[in-house]
Design a protein around this motif. Structure first.
Motif, PDB file in Angstrom:
ATOM      1  N   LEU A 116       0.830  -1.207   0.000  1.00 48.17           N
ATOM      2  CA  LEU A 116       0.000   0.000   0.000  1.00 48.17           C
ATOM      3  C   LEU A 116       0.859   1.248   0.000  1.00 48.17           C
ATOM      4  CD1 LEU A 116      -2.595   1.634   0.252  1.00 48.17           C
ATOM      5  CD2 LEU A 116      -2.535   1.216   2.738  1.00 48.17           C
ATOM      6  N   LYS A 117       1.897   1.277   0.836  1.00 49.32           N
ATOM      7  CA  LYS A 117       2.727   2.472   0.917  1.00 49.32           C
ATOM      8  C   LYS A 117       3.484   2.704  -0.393  1.00 49.32           C
ATOM      9  CE  LYS A 117       4.120   6.077   3.036  1.00 49.32           C
ATOM     10  NZ  LYS A 117       3.149   7.177   3.140  1.00 49.32           N
ATOM     11  N   VAL A 118       3.951   1.636  -1.030  1.00 55.64           N
ATOM     12  CA  VAL A 118       4.626   1.776  -2.323  1.00 55.64           C
ATOM     13  C   VAL A 118       3.653   2.351  -3.354  1.00 55.64           C
ATOM     14  CG1 VAL A 118       5.757   0.554  -4.213  1.00 55.64           C
ATOM     15  CG2 VAL A 118       6.258  -0.081  -1.840  1.00 55.64           C
ATOM     16  N   ALA A 119       2.421   1.838  -3.374  1.00 58.27           N
ATOM     17  CA  ALA A 119       1.425   2.346  -4.314  1.00 58.27           C
ATOM     18  C   ALA A 119       1.116   3.818  -4.050  1.00 58.27           C
ATOM     19  CB  ALA A 119       0.150   1.508  -4.216  1.00 58.27           C
ATOM     20  N   GLU A 120       0.991   4.185  -2.787  1.00 60.08           N
ATOM     21  CA  GLU A 120       0.709   5.581  -2.466  1.00 60.08           C
ATOM     22  C   GLU A 120       1.856   6.493  -2.910  1.00 60.08           C
ATOM     23  OE1 GLU A 120      -2.105   5.201   1.516  1.00 60.08           O
ATOM     24  OE2 GLU A 120       0.072   5.359   1.743  1.00 60.08           O
ATOM     25  N   ASN A 121       3.084   6.101  -2.588  1.00 64.18           N
ATOM     26  CA  ASN A 121       4.238   6.945  -2.925  1.00 64.18           C
ATOM     27  C   ASN A 121       4.391   7.122  -4.424  1.00 64.18           C
ATOM     28  OD1 ASN A 121       4.756   7.167  -0.214  1.00 64.18           O
ATOM     29  ND2 ASN A 121       6.624   5.940  -0.215  1.00 64.18           N
ATOM     30  N   PHE A 122       4.269   6.030  -5.172  1.00 66.70           N
ATOM     31  CA  PHE A 122       4.500   6.130  -6.615  1.00 66.70           C
ATOM     32  C   PHE A 122       3.297   6.705  -7.356  1.00 66.70           C
ATOM     33  CE2 PHE A 122       8.289   3.908  -5.609  1.00 66.70           C
ATOM     34  CZ  PHE A 122       9.174   4.225  -6.629  1.00 66.70           C
ATOM     35  N   THR A 123       2.111   6.613  -6.780  1.00 68.02           N
ATOM     36  CA  THR A 123       0.976   7.331  -7.349  1.00 68.02           C
ATOM     37  C   THR A 123       1.198   8.836  -7.233  1.00 68.02           C
ATOM     38  OG1 THR A 123      -0.598   5.552  -6.871  1.00 68.02           O
ATOM     39  CG2 THR A 123      -1.501   7.758  -7.149  1.00 68.02           C
ATOM     40  N   LEU A 124       1.688   9.266  -6.079  1.00 62.47           N
ATOM     41  CA  LEU A 124       1.980  10.690  -5.896  1.00 62.47           C
ATOM     42  C   LEU A 124       3.097  11.154  -6.823  1.00 62.47           C
ATOM     43  CD1 LEU A 124       1.744  11.007  -2.001  1.00 62.47           C
ATOM     44  CD2 LEU A 124       0.146  11.920  -3.694  1.00 62.47           C
ATOM     45  N   LEU A 125       4.140  10.335  -6.961  1.00 61.99           N
ATOM     46  CA  LEU A 125       5.227  10.689  -7.873  1.00 61.99           C
ATOM     47  C   LEU A 125       4.719  10.842  -9.304  1.00 61.99           C
ATOM     48  CD1 LEU A 125       8.231   8.466  -6.687  1.00 61.99           C
ATOM     49  CD2 LEU A 125       8.221  10.961  -6.899  1.00 61.99           C
ATOM     50  N   GLU A 126       3.905   9.888  -9.734  1.00 64.92           N
ATOM     51  CA  GLU A 126       3.369   9.938 -11.101  1.00 64.92           C
ATOM     52  C   GLU A 126       2.445  11.136 -11.279  1.00 64.92           C
ATOM     53  OE1 GLU A 126       2.519   9.016 -15.058  1.00 64.92           O
ATOM     54  OE2 GLU A 126       4.130   8.278 -13.766  1.00 64.92           O
ATOM     55  N   ALA A 127       1.688  11.473 -10.238  1.00 62.80           N
ATOM     56  CA  ALA A 127       0.806  12.633 -10.329  1.00 62.80           C
ATOM     57  C   ALA A 127       1.600  13.929 -10.404  1.00 62.80           C
ATOM     58  CB  ALA A 127      -0.137  12.653  -9.121  1.00 62.80           C
ATOM     59  N   LEU A 128       2.715  13.985  -9.677  1.00 67.37           N
ATOM     60  CA  LEU A 128       3.554  15.183  -9.695  1.00 67.37           C
ATOM     61  C   LEU A 128       4.306  15.340 -11.008  1.00 67.37           C
ATOM     62  CD1 LEU A 128       5.038  14.970  -6.089  1.00 67.37           C
ATOM     63  CD2 LEU A 128       3.631  16.850  -6.974  1.00 67.37           C
ATOM     64  N   TYR A 129       4.755  14.204 -11.577  1.00 68.76           N
ATOM     65  CA  TYR A 129       5.561  14.228 -12.808  1.00 68.76           C
ATOM     66  C   TYR A 129       4.988  13.226 -13.804  1.00 68.76           C
ATOM     67  CZ  TYR A 129       8.628  16.800  -9.730  1.00 68.76           C
ATOM     68  OH  TYR A 129       9.129  17.742  -8.856  1.00 68.76           O
ATOM     69  N   PRO A 130       3.844  13.549 -14.403  1.00 67.29           N
ATOM     70  CA  PRO A 130       3.142  12.596 -15.272  1.00 67.29           C
ATOM     71  C   PRO A 130       4.017  12.111 -16.431  1.00 67.29           C
ATOM     72  CG  PRO A 130       1.772  14.510 -14.810  1.00 67.29           C
ATOM     73  CD  PRO A 130       3.142  14.837 -14.303  1.00 67.29           C
ATOM     74  N   GLY A 131       4.008  10.794 -16.635  1.00 64.44           N
ATOM     75  CA  GLY A 131       4.743  10.214 -17.749  1.00 64.44           C
ATOM     76  C   GLY A 131       6.239  10.168 -17.573  1.00 64.44           C
ATOM     77  N   ARG A 132       6.714  10.407 -16.334  1.00 67.37           N
ATOM     78  CA  ARG A 132       8.158  10.427 -16.122  1.00 67.37           C
ATOM     79  C   ARG A 132       8.620   9.490 -15.013  1.00 67.37           C
ATOM     80  NH1 ARG A 132      10.498  16.027 -14.868  1.00 67.37           N
ATOM     81  NH2 ARG A 132      12.375  14.743 -14.882  1.00 67.37           N
ATOM     82  N   VAL A 133       7.741   8.640 -14.504  1.00 70.19           N
ATOM     83  CA  VAL A 133       8.069   7.838 -13.324  1.00 70.19           C
ATOM     84  C   VAL A 133       8.027   6.348 -13.642  1.00 70.19           C
ATOM     85  CG1 VAL A 133       7.399   7.267 -10.961  1.00 70.19           C
ATOM     86  CG2 VAL A 133       7.217   9.631 -11.775  1.00 70.19           C
ATOM     87  N   ASP A 134       9.064   5.643 -13.197  1.00 72.07           N
ATOM     88  CA  ASP A 134       9.157   4.190 -13.350  1.00 72.07           C
ATOM     89  C   ASP A 134       9.228   3.542 -11.976  1.00 72.07           C
ATOM     90  OD1 ASP A 134       9.387   4.457 -16.153  1.00 72.07           O
ATOM     91  OD2 ASP A 134      11.564   4.664 -16.013  1.00 72.07           O
ATOM     92  N   LEU A 135       8.553   2.419 -11.832  1.00 74.40           N
ATOM     93  CA  LEU A 135       8.637   1.619 -10.608  1.00 74.40           C
ATOM     94  C   LEU A 135       9.236   0.265 -10.958  1.00 74.40           C
ATOM     95  CD1 LEU A 135       8.126   0.764  -7.704  1.00 74.40           C
ATOM     96  CD2 LEU A 135       5.711   0.421  -8.280  1.00 74.40           C
ATOM     97  N   GLY A 136      10.536   0.109 -10.658  1.00 78.10           N
ATOM     98  CA  GLY A 136      11.181  -1.191 -10.781  1.00 78.10           C
ATOM     99  C   GLY A 136      11.020  -1.936  -9.471  1.00 78.10           C
ATOM    100  N   ILE A 137      10.655  -3.216  -9.550  1.00 76.77           N
ATOM    101  CA  ILE A 137      10.307  -3.993  -8.363  1.00 76.77           C
ATOM    102  C   ILE A 137      11.263  -5.162  -8.209  1.00 76.77           C
ATOM    103  CG2 ILE A 137       8.480  -5.313  -7.224  1.00 76.77           C
ATOM    104  CD1 ILE A 137       6.540  -3.815  -9.246  1.00 76.77           C
ATOM    105  N   GLY A 138      11.858  -5.285  -7.019  1.00 77.91           N
ATOM    106  CA  GLY A 138      12.766  -6.388  -6.736  1.00 77.91           C
ATOM    107  C   GLY A 138      12.195  -7.341  -5.713  1.00 77.91           C
ATOM    108  N   ARG A 139      12.674  -8.596  -5.746  1.00 81.18           N
ATOM    109  CA  ARG A 139      12.165  -9.635  -4.838  1.00 81.18           C
ATOM    110  C   ARG A 139      13.047  -9.855  -3.622  1.00 81.18           C
ATOM    111  NH1 ARG A 139      12.155 -14.818  -7.145  1.00 81.18           N
ATOM    112  NH2 ARG A 139      13.968 -14.185  -8.381  1.00 81.18           N
ATOM    113  N   ALA A 140      14.259  -9.295  -3.623  1.00 87.78           N
ATOM    114  CA  ALA A 140      15.191  -9.504  -2.518  1.00 87.78           C
ATOM    115  C   ALA A 140      15.064  -8.374  -1.503  1.00 87.78           C
ATOM    116  CB  ALA A 140      16.616  -9.588  -3.045  1.00 87.78           C
ATOM    117  N   SER A 141      15.825  -8.483  -0.426  1.00 81.41           N
ATOM    118  CA  SER A 141      15.804  -7.414   0.587  1.00 81.41           C
ATOM    119  C   SER A 141      16.842  -6.343   0.300  1.00 81.41           C
ATOM    120  CB  SER A 141      16.057  -7.999   1.978  1.00 81.41           C
ATOM    121  OG  SER A 141      17.354  -8.578   2.049  1.00 81.41           O
ATOM    122  N   GLY A 142      17.863  -6.668  -0.500  1.00 83.38           N
ATOM    123  CA  GLY A 142      18.892  -5.688  -0.823  1.00 83.38           C
ATOM    124  C   GLY A 142      19.857  -5.428   0.304  1.00 83.38           C
ATOM    125  N   THR A 143      19.986  -6.396   1.218  1.00 86.35           N
ATOM    126  CA  THR A 143      20.868  -6.164   2.359  1.00 86.35           C
ATOM    127  C   THR A 143      21.157  -7.480   3.065  1.00 86.35           C
ATOM    128  OG1 THR A 143      21.160  -4.781   4.325  1.00 86.35           O
ATOM    129  CG2 THR A 143      18.983  -5.738   3.996  1.00 86.35           C
TER     130      THR A 143
END
Length: 324
Positions: A72-99
């Motif tokens: 939910l938080k990822v969707a909220e954040n990237f929805t806001l990003l896309e709304a602020l900068y339409p057509g300029r936002v990418d969401l790459g999604i990873g399956r690991a923890s990165g740490t």
């Protein structure tokens, strides 16, 4: 550490602004935690910063490590990003923890979460939040995400094995393969994705990228010199070193490889493309054709800011990118 952090952020801002002016298409931020040589812990915040300091280039995550986050938080954040900068936002999604395991525990807050292995459920929730299509009986159906289903970033699954590609094909998402992590799998996995893609509401056609480490300079000799720290660090990681800090050019230039490290160094050659701009561009074009990808994503391993900016400039000229 504070001085290094501030300078790294300034360097990143300068780099994305140059990439924007030179005509590069996108600039992504990774998610890593508890590492001495990376401060990219929050790709969403860095994407917001980059978008606010550029005009045309797409920005986004490469990627958001979904196990560390609430869908939910990822969707909220990237929805806001896309709304602020339409057509300029990418969401790459990873399956690991990165740490590492301890830091993953601090991020995810319980051993049960780490052991759950519930990425498929997380991904389904994330996509349903964006598309507002939870089943009628699902408890999250009542949760309101700002905006509507038209405010959605372009979404890509990241992969360095056979796992990520399956999600990308099944869900109809873009796919990016980290060739610097698994070079021998890159071409077969990317071709497999394109041949088995299922269209979705997110993407009607397959869209793929090959990510690989690139270091280029005006001459072969200079490029090899600049790649010294990169090769030394990866040789160390491959032979069990616990020191993940990025060596200096001087340290790499003086270092005498042990036999096991030299063997690792040679084995790692396919992880990177190193050389003059003309030779690098030629190899990248051949790799793109073999892998059937739409784009090449450059994984940035330059040893300093001057060589980084110069390398971007040289490649832009070789690929005839349009300056803005």
């Amino acid at each position: 550490m504070l001085v290094v952090t501030i300078q790294s952020l300034k360097n990143s801002t300068e780099t994305v602004q140059l990439a924007d002016r030179l005509g590069y298409k996108r600039y992504w931020f990774t998610e890593h935690h508890n590492t001495p040589s990376q401060i990219s812990t929050s790709p969403d915040l860095l994407s917001l910063h980059a978008a606010s300091h550029t005009k045309n280039i797409r920005v986004g995550s490469g990627g958001i490590m979904l196990p560390n986050h609430s869908p939910l938080k990822v969707a909220e954040n990237f929805t806001l990003l896309e709304a602020l900068y339409p057509g300029r936002v990418d969401l790459g999604i990873g399956r690991a923890s990165g740490t590492d395991g301890l830091t993953a525990l601090a991020l995810q807050r319980s051993q049960e979460s780490i052991n759950a292995n519930d990425f498929p459920e997380q991904l389904n929730q994330l996509l349903s939040f964006f598309s507002r299509n939870f089943p009628a009986h699902h408890p999250f159906k009542k949760i309101i995400v700002p905006g509507n289903e038209s405010i959605v970033p372009d979404m890509y699954m990241l992969g360095s094995s056979q796992g990520g590609v399956q999600f990308a094909m099944d869900k109809g998402l873009g796919f990016v393969f980290a060739s610097h992590l698994a070079p021998r799998l890159a071409i077969p996995m990317l071709r497999f994705y394109r041949e088995n893609f299922n269209p979705s509401i997110y993407m009607k056609e397959p869209k793929s990228m090959l990510a690989i480490g690139v270091i280029t300079a005006e001459t072969e000799e200079e490029a090899k010199y600049l790649a010294g720290p990169l090769e030394l660090m990866w040789a160390g990681m491959a032979t069990g070193s616990s020191n993940f800090s990025f060596p200096t050019l001087e340290e790499a230039g003086k270092y005498v490889y042990k036999p096991q490290e030299e063997a690792a160094r040679q084995y790692n050659k396919d992880r990177f493309v190193i050389g003059s701009a003309a030779n690098v561009a030629d190899k990248l074009k051949r790799m793109a054709n073999e892998a059937l990808v739409d784009e090449i994503m450059i994984a940035d391993f330059y040893p300093d800011q001057a060589s980084r900016l110069k390398g971007y400039q040289l490649l832009a000229e070789e690929f005839n990118l349009s300056s803005k």
